[in-house]
Enzyme design. Structure first.
Site, PDB file in Angstrom:
ATOM      1  N   GLU A 107       0.831  -1.218   0.000  1.00 53.48           N
ATOM      2  CA  GLU A 107       0.000   0.000   0.000  1.00 53.48           C
ATOM      3  C   GLU A 107       0.861   1.263   0.000  1.00 53.48           C
ATOM      4  O   GLU A 107       2.060   1.214   0.296  1.00 53.48           O
ATOM      5  CB  GLU A 107      -0.949   0.011   1.205  1.00 53.48           C
ATOM      6  CG  GLU A 107      -0.227  -0.011   2.551  1.00 53.48           C
ATOM      7  CD  GLU A 107      -1.006   0.651   3.676  1.00 53.48           C
ATOM      8  OE1 GLU A 107      -1.484   1.791   3.497  1.00 53.48           O
ATOM      9  OE2 GLU A 107      -1.110   0.044   4.755  1.00 53.48           O
TER      10      GLU A 107
ATOM     11  N   LYS B 276      -4.629  10.925   1.323  1.00 49.66           N
ATOM     12  CA  LYS B 276      -4.974   9.530   1.638  1.00 49.66           C
ATOM     13  C   LYS B 276      -6.246   9.163   0.868  1.00 49.66           C
ATOM     14  O   LYS B 276      -7.202   9.934   0.862  1.00 49.66           O
ATOM     15  CB  LYS B 276      -5.186   9.450   3.147  1.00 49.66           C
ATOM     16  CG  LYS B 276      -5.694   8.138   3.680  1.00 49.66           C
ATOM     17  CD  LYS B 276      -5.708   8.203   5.216  1.00 49.66           C
ATOM     18  CE  LYS B 276      -6.630   7.169   5.813  1.00 49.66           C
ATOM     19  NZ  LYS B 276      -6.746   7.318   7.277  1.00 49.66           N
TER      20      LYS B 276
ATOM     21  N   VAL C 279      -5.312   0.330   2.997  1.00 52.82           N
ATOM     22  CA  VAL C 279      -5.498  -1.122   2.873  1.00 52.82           C
ATOM     23  C   VAL C 279      -6.741  -1.399   2.020  1.00 52.82           C
ATOM     24  O   VAL C 279      -6.716  -2.255   1.123  1.00 52.82           O
ATOM     25  CB  VAL C 279      -5.626  -1.782   4.266  1.00 52.82           C
ATOM     26  CG1 VAL C 279      -6.107  -3.228   4.143  1.00 52.82           C
ATOM     27  CG2 VAL C 279      -4.286  -1.725   5.000  1.00 52.82           C
TER      28      VAL C 279
ATOM     29  N   ASP D  24     -17.147   5.364  13.931  1.00 50.94           N
ATOM     30  CA  ASP D  24     -15.880   5.388  13.196  1.00 50.94           C
ATOM     31  C   ASP D  24     -15.302   3.981  13.070  1.00 50.94           C
ATOM     32  O   ASP D  24     -14.724   3.442  14.011  1.00 50.94           O
ATOM     33  CB  ASP D  24     -14.882   6.322  13.888  1.00 50.94           C
ATOM     34  CG  ASP D  24     -13.672   6.622  13.015  1.00 50.94           C
ATOM     35  OD1 ASP D  24     -13.538   5.992  11.942  1.00 50.94           O
ATOM     36  OD2 ASP D  24     -12.868   7.494  13.395  1.00 50.94           O
TER      37      ASP D  24
ATOM     38  N   SER E 296     -13.068   1.747  10.112  1.00 47.88           N
ATOM     39  CA  SER E 296     -12.361   1.850   8.839  1.00 47.88           C
ATOM     40  C   SER E 296     -13.072   1.082   7.733  1.00 47.88           C
ATOM     41  O   SER E 296     -13.563  -0.029   7.953  1.00 47.88           O
ATOM     42  CB  SER E 296     -10.948   1.299   8.992  1.00 47.88           C
ATOM     43  OG  SER E 296     -10.301   1.295   7.740  1.00 47.88           O
ATOM     44  N   ALA E 297     -13.065   1.677   6.545  1.00 49.69           N
ATOM     45  CA  ALA E 297     -13.590   0.968   5.364  1.00 49.69           C
ATOM     46  C   ALA E 297     -12.712  -0.217   5.004  1.00 49.69           C
ATOM     47  O   ALA E 297     -13.115  -1.049   4.183  1.00 49.69           O
ATOM     48  CB  ALA E 297     -13.695   1.929   4.187  1.00 49.69           C
ATOM     49  N   ASP E 298     -11.533  -0.326   5.623  1.00 51.96           N
ATOM     50  CA  ASP E 298     -10.696  -1.513   5.376  1.00 51.96           C
ATOM     51  C   ASP E 298     -11.505  -2.786   5.606  1.00 51.96           C
ATOM     52  O   ASP E 298     -11.357  -3.771   4.876  1.00 51.96           O
ATOM     53  CB  ASP E 298      -9.486  -1.552   6.329  1.00 51.96           C
ATOM     54  CG  ASP E 298      -8.430  -0.504   6.005  1.00 51.96           C
ATOM     55  OD1 ASP E 298      -8.601   0.243   5.026  1.00 51.96           O
ATOM     56  OD2 ASP E 298      -7.440  -0.439   6.754  1.00 51.96           O
TER      57      ASP E 298
ATOM     58  N   LYS F 232      -3.512  -1.648  15.638  1.00 54.52           N
ATOM     59  CA  LYS F 232      -2.920  -0.882  16.740  1.00 54.52           C
ATOM     60  C   LYS F 232      -3.840  -0.869  17.949  1.00 54.52           C
ATOM     61  O   LYS F 232      -5.060  -0.828  17.823  1.00 54.52           O
ATOM     62  CB  LYS F 232      -2.662   0.556  16.291  1.00 54.52           C
ATOM     63  CG  LYS F 232      -1.362   0.675  15.528  1.00 54.52           C
ATOM     64  CD  LYS F 232      -1.068   2.110  15.155  1.00 54.52           C
ATOM     65  CE  LYS F 232       0.252   2.167  14.407  1.00 54.52           C
ATOM     66  NZ  LYS F 232       0.302   3.267  13.446  1.00 54.52           N
TER      67      LYS F 232
HETATM   68  N1  PSU Z   1      -2.734   1.383  10.663  1.00 50.54           N
HETATM   69  C1  PSU Z   1      -1.438   1.653  10.938  1.00 50.54           C
HETATM   70  N2  PSU Z   1      -0.742   2.470  10.096  1.00 50.54           N
HETATM   71  C2  PSU Z   1      -1.316   3.009   8.981  1.00 50.54           C
HETATM   72  C3  PSU Z   1      -2.678   2.695   8.700  1.00 50.54           C
HETATM   73  C4  PSU Z   1      -3.343   1.893   9.574  1.00 50.54           C
HETATM   74  O1  PSU Z   1      -0.922   1.164  11.926  1.00 50.54           O
HETATM   75  O2  PSU Z   1      -0.657   3.751   8.244  1.00 50.54           O
HETATM   76  C5  PSU Z   1      -3.320   3.247   7.466  1.00 50.54           C
HETATM   77  C6  PSU Z   1      -3.583   2.115   6.451  1.00 50.54           C
HETATM   78  O3  PSU Z   1      -3.380   2.634   5.154  1.00 50.54           O
HETATM   79  C7  PSU Z   1      -5.042   1.789   6.679  1.00 50.54           C
HETATM   80  C8  PSU Z   1      -5.598   3.175   6.983  1.00 50.54           C
HETATM   81  O4  PSU Z   1      -5.656   1.206   5.577  1.00 50.54           O
HETATM   82  O5  PSU Z   1      -4.598   3.784   7.785  1.00 50.54           O
HETATM   83  C9  PSU Z   1      -6.926   3.133   7.704  1.00 50.54           C
HETATM   84  O6  PSU Z   1      -7.429   4.434   7.790  1.00 50.54           O
HETATM   85  P1  PSU Z   1      -8.973   4.690   8.153  1.00 50.54           P
HETATM   86  O7  PSU Z   1      -9.127   4.283   9.586  1.00 50.54           O
HETATM   87  O8  PSU Z   1      -9.167   6.161   7.933  1.00 50.54           O
HETATM   88  O9  PSU Z   1      -9.758   3.842   7.209  1.00 50.54           O
HETATM   89 MN    MN Z   2     -12.442   6.569  10.027  1.00 46.75          MN
END
Ligand code: PSU
Ligand code: MN
Length: 299
Positions: free
Chosen positions: A21, A81, A101, A133, A135-137, A154
């Site tokens: 990524e 991002k 991701v 909140d 993540s869309a992951d 994390k």
């Molecule tokens: N977790 C980490 N480091 C990162 C990310 C997640 O420890 O850099 C990044 C990854 O690219 C992940 C994104 O897909 O943050 C998730 O962001 P969000 O919660 O906004 O979907």
């Molecule tokens: Mn978010």
């Protein structure tokens, strides 16, 4: 979508390819360590006999396999991002984006790449029952047939809720040589896993079975950082508690919470958290290369 010539060639001949990524490069690591690390990971992939496919949107073109110059742009320009919902906007407007991701998994799997290594997955945030909140992951992995090697999530996230959502979304989570879900900087979270596999060939068999069953979801391979490389758990716990406390006292809310906590951890860990972050990605790249090789060998 544009594939680099070497990615295109490897996919045509069923040779191993590993997706990487670009949000981690643009936003997850400080400069200039980010570019050095990105180049080192690509070199590591090549040394393992695998073709690296770092993913990003470059001037409106979803790109699977960046050139050296494009990789440098991601690491040095201010590139936003980009998760999946940003993709049509960036493509329509001819803009660039660093893929998360979610968007990396989506684009790489569309291109036919089946294995992807990263650091940590996005997940459910603490307090998500009020903020929503998440993540869309997670939801994108549910529809992207790719195997993601990560060191868990994390500890600033709600790990238990993240595992529940992965269950609901029917995304298999397999511990790689562990039966405990890892917590990114630490080898272990308080959560155990039902499934553990010890070999890349074993993971490749699960991927094949998933295909035969007609399922669409990705697979999460949870690969903990080795014990000698993990962050000191006592220091980790103390800094995290401090960071959460400070965020609360300073009234940090919503989307500002994660960057605040991460900056707090980075600033106060005297380089330890960054070192672990780099090491765990390197470990995930190594395991990802082995799975990609085992997958290609089945073809
Ligand atoms: N977790 C980490 N480091 C990162 C990310 C997640 O420890 O850099 C990044 C990854 O690219 C992940 C994104 O897909 O943050 C998730 O962001 P969000 O919660 O906004 O979907
Ligand atoms: Mn978010």
């Amino acid at each position: 979508m544009k594939l680099s010539p070497e990615v295109q060639d490897a996919l045509e001949h069923s040779r191993p390819v590993l997706a990487l990524e670009s949000t981690i490069i643009a936003h997850g690591l400080p400069r200039p360590q980010n570019l050095e690390a990105a180049q080192r990971w690509e070199a590591q992939v090549r040394a393992a006999g695998v073709v690296p496919a770092t993913v990003a949107v470059i001037d409106g073109v979803p790109t699977v396999g960046l050139s050296a110059a494009e990789l440098e742009r991601i690491a040095t320009d201010d590139i936003p991002k980009a998760s999946v919902r940003e993709l049509p906007v960036l493509v329509g407007a001819g803009r660039s984006g660093a893929t998360t991701v979610a968007s990396t998994a989506y684009l790489a799997s569309q291109a036919g790449v089946r294995v992807f290594s990263t650091g940590g997955l996005g997940g459910v945030h603490r307090g998500a029952s009020e903020t929503f909140d998440e993540s869309a992951d997670l939801s994108v992995l549910a529809i992207s047939p790719i195997t993601v090697v990560s060191a868990g999530v994390k500890s600033i996230l709600d790990i238990g809720a993240t595992l529940e959502r992965l269950e609901t979304l029917s995304i298999p989570v397999i511990g790689y040589r562990t039966s405990v879900f890892p917590a990114f900087w630490l080898r272990e979270s308080p959560y155990s896993l039902e499934w553990s596999l010890d070999t890349p060939a074993g993971i490749a068999r699960v991927m094949a079975a998933r295909d035969e069953l007609g399922l669409r979801a990705g697979i999460v391979v949870a690969n903990p950082v080795p014990a000698h490389q993990q962050w000191d758990p006592a220091i980790h716990d103390r800094l995290l508690a401090q960071a959460l406390n400070d965020a609360d006292r300073q009234g940090i809310r919503g989307n500002d919470v994660t960057p605040f906590l991460l900056a707090h951890v980075l600033e106060n860990s005297e380089g330890a958290s960054l070192r672990v972050n780099l090491d765990l990605v390197t470990n995930n790249v190594a395991v990802g290369c082995e799975i990609a090789t085992a997958w290609a060998a089945r073809r």
